[in-house]
Design an enzyme around this catalytic site. Structure first.
Site: not given
Ligand code: PEP
Length: 255
Positions: A9, A11, A96, A98, A168, A174, A214, A235
Site C-alpha cells: 500500500n 498510500k 482501510h 485511514e 490491520e 505506521g 508495521s 505500508g
C-alpha cells in the site's frame, strides 16, 4: 491451499517517476520470490497506468487504494470501479482505517464499494481492525466481528470467496508497533471462525487473510509462520523494493 499474498500500500507517497523506479526495482528482484506468492502493488491512482505498463510482462498485480461507492455520474473527483477495471486493475483496498477515520467511510459505504468492485471483476482487499482504546478495553473481537458482519455478511457465499481480508490493528499501522504473532494468529483464527459460522468452513478456509501494521523483513517470518496468516498488507516497507521483496520471501517452505 490458500493464496499467499504480499500487497504493498503505497498510500499518498512517491511521484510518478519515483513510483516507476520503485516498480522497476521490485521487478528486478521479483525472481527471488517463490512463484506461489502473489505480489500486488497498490500505487496512487495517478501511477496506475505506468506501473501496470511496467509490470505487464510479470505476474505482479496492480491494485488501487480506493474506489467510489457510486457507479458513475456527477461525483467530482471520484474514480469508479469500472474505470479501474478498464485500466487493468485487479484489486482495490477498501475499508482501510485511514479512510474510515479521515474520510468518514462507514460500513454502509464500504458495502457499496465492495459490491461495485465485485461487479467489475475486481478483488476487494477488505480491511478491518481495532483502535488501541478498543483493544485496551478488550473490545477488539467485537469490533472486528461487527466490521465483518456489516459488510461481508451482506455478500453471497460465492462473492465473499472472491474477497481478500486484511486484519490491520490501527495501533500498529505506521507506528512501528507490530501485533505479536500470537495476537495476529488469534485474530486471524477468530476472523476465519466468524466466516465459517456464516458461510461454512470450506469458504472460510479458502479466503486469504493478510496481516497489516508495521510488518517488515525483521518480523514477517514469524508472522507468516502462523497458520492463519496468509501474507501481509504492507505500508511503509512497501516503498523500499528490497524490504518488500524480503517480506515476500518470508513464508515458511511448508506453507
Ligand atoms: C497500512 O497502512 O496498510 C500498513 C500496514 O501500514 P504500515 O505497514 O506502514 O504500518
Amino acid at each position: 491451499m490458500r493464496k499467499q499474498i504480499v500487497a504493498g500500500n503505497w498510500k499518498m507517497n512517491t511521484t510518478v517517476s519515483i513510483g516507476a523506479k520503485l516498480i522497476n526495482d521490485i521487478i528486478a528482484l521479483k525472481n527471488e520470490v517463490p512463484t506461489e506468492v502473489e505480489l500486488i502493488v497498490n500505487p496512487p491512482f495517478t501511477h496506475i497506468i505506468p506501473v501496470a505498463e511496467a509490470a505487464k510482462q510479470t505476474t505482479i498485480k496492480v491494485g488501487a487504494q480506493n474506489c467510489s461507492n457510486h457507479t458513475k455520474g456527477a461525483y467530482t473527483g471520484e474514480v469508479s470501479a469500472e474505470m479501474l477495471a478498464s485500466i487493468g486493475v485487479s484489486h482495490v483496498i477498501l475499508g482501510h482505517s485511514e479512510r474510515r477515520e479521515y474520510f468518514m467511510e462507514d460500513s454502509k459505504m464500504l458495502l457499496e464499494k465492495v459490491k461495485l468492485t465485485l461487479a467489475n471483476q475486481l478483488t476487494p482487499i477488505f480491511c478491518c481492525g481495532e483502535r488501541l482504546d478498543e483493544r485496551e478495553g478488550n473490545q477488539h473481537f467485537n469490533v472486528v466481528k461487527s466490521q465483518i458482519e456489516e459488510v461481508l455478511f451482506a455478500l453471497s457465499a460465492s462473492d465473499v470467496k472472491r474477497a481478500v481480508i486484511a486484519y490491520e490493528p490501527v495501533w500498529a499501522i505506521g507506528t512501528g508497533k507490530t501485533a505479536s504473532s500470537e495476537q495476529a494468529q488469534e485474530m486471524h483464527l477468530f476472523i476465519r471462525k466468524t466466516l465459517a459460522d456464516k458461510f461454512g468452513n470450506d469458504i472460510a478456509q479458502s479466503i486469504s487473510i493478510l496481516y497489516g501494521g508495521s510488518c517488515k523483513p525483521s518480523n514477517a517470518v514469524e508472522l507468516f509462520n502462523q497458520p492463519d496468516v496468509d501474507g501481509g498488507l504492507i505500508g511503509g516497507a512497501s516503498l523500499v523494493a528490497e524490504d518488500f521483496i524480503a517480506i515476500a520471501k518470508s513464508f515458511p517452505k511448508s506453507k
